[in-house]
Design a protein around this motif. Structure first.
Motif, PDB file in Angstrom:
ATOM      1  N   ILE A 266       0.844  -1.204   0.000  1.00 32.43           N
ATOM      2  CA  ILE A 266       0.000   0.000   0.000  1.00 32.43           C
ATOM      3  C   ILE A 266       0.875   1.248   0.000  1.00 32.43           C
ATOM      4  O   ILE A 266       0.633   2.202  -0.749  1.00 32.43           O
ATOM      5  N   ILE A 267       1.923   1.231   0.834  1.00 31.98           N
ATOM      6  CA  ILE A 267       2.845   2.374   0.874  1.00 31.98           C
ATOM      7  C   ILE A 267       3.456   2.602  -0.506  1.00 31.98           C
ATOM      8  O   ILE A 267       3.545   3.730  -0.996  1.00 31.98           O
ATOM      9  N   PHE A 268       3.861   1.517  -1.135  1.00 34.98           N
ATOM     10  CA  PHE A 268       4.440   1.566  -2.482  1.00 34.98           C
ATOM     11  C   PHE A 268       3.493   2.307  -3.426  1.00 34.98           C
ATOM     12  O   PHE A 268       3.883   3.217  -4.151  1.00 34.98           O
ATOM     13  N   TRP A 269       2.222   1.909  -3.369  1.00 31.65           N
ATOM     14  CA  TRP A 269       1.231   2.507  -4.269  1.00 31.65           C
ATOM     15  C   TRP A 269       1.026   3.983  -3.956  1.00 31.65           C
ATOM     16  O   TRP A 269       1.024   4.831  -4.857  1.00 31.65           O
ATOM     17  N   VAL A 270       0.907   4.301  -2.651  1.00 31.40           N
ATOM     18  CA  VAL A 270       0.667   5.691  -2.267  1.00 31.40           C
ATOM     19  C   VAL A 270       1.830   6.569  -2.687  1.00 31.40           C
ATOM     20  O   VAL A 270       1.642   7.619  -3.316  1.00 31.40           O
ATOM     21  N   VAL A 271       3.055   6.109  -2.369  1.00 32.97           N
ATOM     22  CA  VAL A 271       4.229   6.941  -2.672  1.00 32.97           C
ATOM     23  C   VAL A 271       4.334   7.197  -4.171  1.00 32.97           C
ATOM     24  O   VAL A 271       4.525   8.330  -4.609  1.00 32.97           O
ATOM     25  N   LEU A 272       4.187   6.136  -4.949  1.00 31.21           N
ATOM     26  CA  LEU A 272       4.396   6.303  -6.387  1.00 31.21           C
ATOM     27  C   LEU A 272       3.255   7.037  -7.080  1.00 31.21           C
ATOM     28  O   LEU A 272       3.470   7.851  -7.969  1.00 31.21           O
ATOM     29  N   GLU A 273       2.032   6.742  -6.662  1.00 32.89           N
ATOM     30  CA  GLU A 273       0.885   7.245  -7.413  1.00 32.89           C
ATOM     31  C   GLU A 273       0.274   8.515  -6.826  1.00 32.89           C
ATOM     32  O   GLU A 273      -0.405   9.256  -7.530  1.00 32.89           O
ATOM     33  N   LYS A 274       0.483   8.762  -5.533  1.00 28.57           N
ATOM     34  CA  LYS A 274      -0.287   9.823  -4.889  1.00 28.57           C
ATOM     35  C   LYS A 274       0.561  10.959  -4.339  1.00 28.57           C
ATOM     36  O   LYS A 274       0.024  11.851  -3.695  1.00 28.57           O
ATOM     37  N   THR A 275       1.868  10.903  -4.520  1.00 23.91           N
ATOM     38  CA  THR A 275       2.680  11.998  -3.983  1.00 23.91           C
ATOM     39  C   THR A 275       3.459  12.670  -5.111  1.00 23.91           C
ATOM     40  O   THR A 275       3.669  12.089  -6.177  1.00 23.91           O
ATOM     41  N   THR A 276       3.885  13.897  -4.832  1.00 28.54           N
ATOM     42  CA  THR A 276       4.687  14.642  -5.813  1.00 28.54           C
ATOM     43  C   THR A 276       6.005  13.920  -6.068  1.00 28.54           C
ATOM     44  O   THR A 276       6.467  13.814  -7.200  1.00 28.54           O
ATOM     45  N   THR A 277       6.605  13.433  -4.957  1.00 28.44           N
ATOM     46  CA  THR A 277       7.866  12.703  -5.096  1.00 28.44           C
ATOM     47  C   THR A 277       7.683  11.527  -6.047  1.00 28.44           C
ATOM     48  O   THR A 277       8.511  11.292  -6.935  1.00 28.44           O
ATOM     49  N   GLY A 278       6.588  10.809  -5.849  1.00 24.06           N
ATOM     50  CA  GLY A 278       6.330   9.649  -6.694  1.00 24.06           C
ATOM     51  C   GLY A 278       6.173  10.045  -8.149  1.00 24.06           C
ATOM     52  O   GLY A 278       6.675   9.371  -9.049  1.00 24.06           O
ATOM     53  N   PHE A 279       5.507  11.164  -8.348  1.00 22.03           N
ATOM     54  CA  PHE A 279       5.326  11.652  -9.718  1.00 22.03           C
ATOM     55  C   PHE A 279       6.677  11.940 -10.360  1.00 22.03           C
ATOM     56  O   PHE A 279       6.937  11.562 -11.504  1.00 22.03           O
ATOM     57  N   GLU A 280       7.550  12.593  -9.570  1.00 20.46           N
ATOM     58  CA  GLU A 280       8.883  12.907 -10.084  1.00 20.46           C
ATOM     59  C   GLU A 280       9.650  11.635 -10.404  1.00 20.46           C
ATOM     60  O   GLU A 280      10.299  11.532 -11.449  1.00 20.46           O
ATOM     61  N   LEU A 281       9.562  10.666  -9.492  1.00 19.15           N
ATOM     62  CA  LEU A 281      10.284   9.410  -9.691  1.00 19.15           C
ATOM     63  C   LEU A 281       9.838   8.740 -10.985  1.00 19.15           C
ATOM     64  O   LEU A 281      10.641   8.303 -11.802  1.00 19.15           O
ATOM     65  N   ARG A 282       8.525   8.690 -11.162  1.00 18.56           N
ATOM     66  CA  ARG A 282       7.997   8.027 -12.357  1.00 18.56           C
ATOM     67  C   ARG A 282       8.391   8.800 -13.611  1.00 18.56           C
ATOM     68  O   ARG A 282       8.724   8.215 -14.639  1.00 18.56           O
ATOM     69  N   SER A 283       8.349  10.127 -13.457  1.00 15.87           N
ATOM     70  CA  SER A 283       8.660  10.964 -14.614  1.00 15.87           C
ATOM     71  C   SER A 283      10.113  10.780 -15.047  1.00 15.87           C
ATOM     72  O   SER A 283      10.426  10.700 -16.237  1.00 15.87           O
ATOM     73  N   VAL A 284      11.016  10.640 -14.058  1.00 14.14           N
ATOM     74  CA  VAL A 284      12.412  10.354 -14.382  1.00 14.14           C
ATOM     75  C   VAL A 284      12.498   9.012 -15.116  1.00 14.14           C
ATOM     76  O   VAL A 284      13.281   8.832 -16.040  1.00 14.14           O
ATOM     77  N   GLY A 285      11.647   8.068 -14.682  1.00 13.89           N
ATOM     78  CA  GLY A 285      11.636   6.761 -15.327  1.00 13.89           C
ATOM     79  C   GLY A 285      11.180   6.843 -16.770  1.00 13.89           C
ATOM     80  O   GLY A 285      11.707   6.150 -17.644  1.00 13.89           O
ATOM     81  N   PHE A 286      10.204   7.721 -17.031  1.00 11.31           N
ATOM     82  CA  PHE A 286       9.698   7.847 -18.400  1.00 11.31           C
ATOM     83  C   PHE A 286      10.728   8.511 -19.310  1.00 11.31           C
ATOM     84  O   PHE A 286      11.026   8.027 -20.391  1.00 11.31           O
ATOM     85  N   ASN A 287      11.250   9.631 -18.840  1.00 10.14           N
ATOM     86  CA  ASN A 287      12.199  10.363 -19.671  1.00 10.14           C
ATOM     87  C   ASN A 287      13.045  11.292 -18.810  1.00 10.14           C
ATOM     88  O   ASN A 287      12.580  12.320 -18.332  1.00 10.14           O
TER      89      ASN A 287
END
Lengths: 360, 347
Positions: free
Chosen positions: B201-222
């Motif tokens: 659940i923490i994994f999901w919240v951090v990645l999907e629901k926080t700004t940090t998670g957004f940044e992390l994913r965005s770095v992953g995309f490009n």
């Protein structure tokens, strides 16, 4: 970018898979209905099984030896492989020990062997929970009234092969490759070193540990380094890792059949592992082997348990005297070496020599 | 076909194809696949004991899968989960043994020590990647070996007195649950499974629901676009590896405080960390997918132990089935291609 990463990821995954895959190995399965004459019902409904450590029953080492012991026991008493006779449980990882021991209990085996010191905590735990079952642990001592502990005097056998190495080395440099540094493997190293020193005080013994019992490539690397530094005899006590030592020794022998390159095998007579052909000539790099008769111990304890004489809570030690430890016959040993081994063996039996079991 | 449906269909088809291929291998080798799979299922769920063992096995797989998945979402490939797991294991056991505290402080402290150790182990490759562009795959692989031998040294010379195992952690730091053990007839099931689900659940919240998670994913995309957008790519790389390592370290703590309750000299890698790569891949690098994939792997692993005894099928065959499943997941492009072809054909 992501796609490239993914591709890289996949190739790494496959690489990892290959590496991991190489660790596992095929198993000899079910020789099924051998010796199923049914004529001998002496065994009654006695059943016995063993849980391997991660080595598996084809490790060319003590798991295999234990399994051969069980098979011999089964053949002798007309048992069949399976839940009604004798069987083995292979552990793929450390977490499997308790599961396998419990599964064995649930299959109502009358006696369950745990093979290897790695199983000690698991067997103690399960034995406590399943007070009605009988267990035997090979290579270590476990607490509990329903557990028999089987240990070997590996230091004595290692001493004798140390004598052989000390006498037959030409470079006065001898190597020892252990699996994982532990009390058990230190027994091999200590005895071996003492044996070399007894007959050849000028020789040095380079003692190293692979940190792994199942890593043949690491064994090969270590052996290459040792032989490269002038060592001509390497004694391995490293299970599957030791197979790499044989590979390296055979490679070197292939390149230069004149050079003296020897390996001393462990647990079983490993002369098969050392055979090779170079320039049309057969050679064998196995000087001799320190044989640990796990099979005899397993048969012995099984028989006692079947006869209602299960030595629960006891520590049973097998040494030279009990035929649990021996030096393998080999044509690579000279007459003189054989004679010296015999002399030292007698001295150990007579108690004139106390072989150290720990490295100081 | 929606991409979401496809995301679910591809792994499911992969698993089915893997199982079918496994059945063919069994048939060819002269075993009855129905009996074989039957034995596998009974070995995983046939009894409360086996259910307990299966859930216990799933626990570290969830953590390992989350660890790999987390790094993957930031475009990093963490092969070092195995090593991070080992250091987490020993750190949690160490804290468990070194202190004498009431349970409500001691247990969280030991668990967090595991997470911290794993995080440190993840930080090193993250830092090297961010600062010096050293490839994380190389560093993490090598860190695995450092971890293995360091842990063995610590067990033998620091935590224990030249023994092969440490003593068991006291009940105040243990995840073991007498209740769950009694419920499952002395299986090694422990409370860790609840932590694993919480971690997902923490994994999901951090990645999907926080700004940090957004940044992390965005770095992953490009990475370049993220940098252009004003994100600190280097910081996110380090952060991602640290969090990934922490998940792995927690997985180790589950083994150290729960399954085993002690540390011991490892003759080889536990394999859980490497399987975690497959779990993450099969689970599509999302929390729920990782849980399901971990459940599948746990079931296969524990059930496999029962196959030789009941049906004579060697355990190695199960490894082959798992390998085939990974193979089909890895070649998901083919399945996706065929699905699209089928869709077009239907129209």
């Amino acid at each position: 970018m992501k796609k490239r990463k993914f591709g890289l990821g996949l190739s790494m995954l496959l690489a990892a898979g290959t590496i991991l895959g190489a660790c596992g190995s095929d198993t000899e399965t079910s020789n099924g209905g051998e010796e199923n004459g049914g004529g001998e019902e002496a065994a009654g409904d006695f059943t016995v099984s063993m849980v391997t450590d991660v080595g598996g029953v084809d490790d060319k080492s003590f798991n295999q030896s234990a399994w051969e012991g069980l098979q011999a026991f089964g053949a002798e008493h007309g048992l069949e492989q399976g839940t009604d006779g004798y069987n083995y449980f292979q552990s793929q990882g450390d977490a499997d020990y308790t599961t396998n021991l419990n599964t064995a209990v649930r299959n109502d085996f009358d006696l369950i062997f745990g093979i290897g010191f790695l199983l000690q905590p698991a067997i103690e735990q399960v034995a406590q929970q399943r007070a009605d079952s009988h267990f035997a642990l090979v290579d270590s001592v476990a607490e509990g009234d329903n557990v028999a502990s089987i240990t070997f005097k590996e230091h004595e056998g290692s001493f004798l092969v140390g004598v052989a190495a000390g006498l037959q080395t030409e470079t006065n440099k001898i190597g020892f490759i252990g699996g994982v540094e532990s009390d058990l493997i230190n027994k091999f190293a200590a005895g071996f070193k003492a044996g070399v020193e007894a007959v050849n005080p000028d020789a040095t013994v380079d003692i190293q540990f692979a940190g792994d019992f199942n890593n043949a490539s690491r064994g090969q690397q270590m052996a290459a380094a040792m032989y490269g530094s002038g060592v001509d005899i390497v004694y391995h006590a490293a299970g599957g890792t030791g197979n790499g030592v044989f590979t390296e020794a055979k490679n070197l022998k292939q390149q230069d059949p004149e050079r003296q390159i020897f390996v001393i095998g462990v647990d079983r007579d490993q002369s098969e592992e050392g055979a090779l052909e170079a320039g049309g000539q057969p050679y064998n790099v196995t000087l001799t082997s320190m044989i640990k008769r796990v099979d005899i111990a397993v048969q012995d304890i099984s028989t006692r348990a079947m006869e209602g004489d299960f030595p629960g809570g006891e520590i049973i030690e097998y040494g030279i005297e009990e035929n649990g430890i021996a030096v393998a016959q080999s044509e690579n040993l000279t007459e003189d070496t054989l004679a010296q081994i015999e002399t030292y063996k007698q001295q150990i039996l007579d108690g004139e020599i106390e072989v150290p079991s720990t490295l100081q | 076909m929606s991409s979401r449906l496809q995301a679910i269909l591809v792994p499911v088809i992969s698993v089915l194809l893997g199982l079918i291929a496994g059945a063919i291998v069994m048939l060819v080798s002269g075993f009855n696949p129905i009996e074989g799979y039957g034995a596998l299922l009974r070995g995983a769920f046939g009894d409360t004991f086996y259910i307990g063992e299966t859930i216990r096995q799933i626990t570290p797989y969830i953590f390992a899968g989350l660890a790999v998945a987390f790094a993957f979402r930031t475009g990093l490939f963490n092969i070092g989960v195995e090593g991070q797991l080992l250091v987490g294991w020993i750190a949690s056991v160490w804290v468990g043994l070194a202190f004498d505290l009431p349970k409500f402080i001691h247990l969280p402290m030991a668990v967090l020590a595991g997470a911290a150790a794993g995080a440190i182990w993840g930080f090193v490759p993250g830092f090297l990647k961010a600062r010096l562009r050293v490839h994380e795959v190389i560093v993490t692989i090598m860190m695995n070996y450092i971890a293995l031998h360091l842990v063995n040294y610590l067990v033998r010379y620091v935590i224990s007195d030249e023994q092969n195992t440490t003593v068991a952690v006291p009940p105040s730091a243990s995840l073991k649950s007498p209740f769950l053990e009694n419920l499952t007839d002395f299986s090694t099931l422990h409370n860790g499974i609840f932590l694993a689900l919480a971690a997902a659940i923490i994994f999901w919240v951090v990645l999907e629901k926080t700004t940090t998670g957004f940044e992390l994913r965005s770095v992953g995309f490009n990475q370049h676009a993220s940098e252009y957008a004003g994100m600190n790519v280097n910081r996110n790389i380090v952060l991602s590896m640290v969090i990934s390592g922490a998940f792995a370290g927690l997985g180790g703590a589950m083994e150290g405080l729960g399954t085993f309750g002690y540390g011991f000299i490892h003759g080889a890698f536990s394999g859980v960390g490497f399987d975690g790569i497959a779990v993450a891949l099969l689970g599509g690098n999302v929390a729920i997918g990782v849980i399901l994939a971990a459940a599948l792997f746990g079931t296969l692993k524990v059930g496999a132990l029962n196959m030789p005894i009941e049906s004579g099928v060697p355990t190695e065959l199960v490894e082959i089935v798992i390998a085939l499943i990974i193979f089909f997941v890895a070649s998901s492009y083919i399945i996706r291609y065929l699905l699209n072809r089928y869709k077009k054909g239907a129209k």
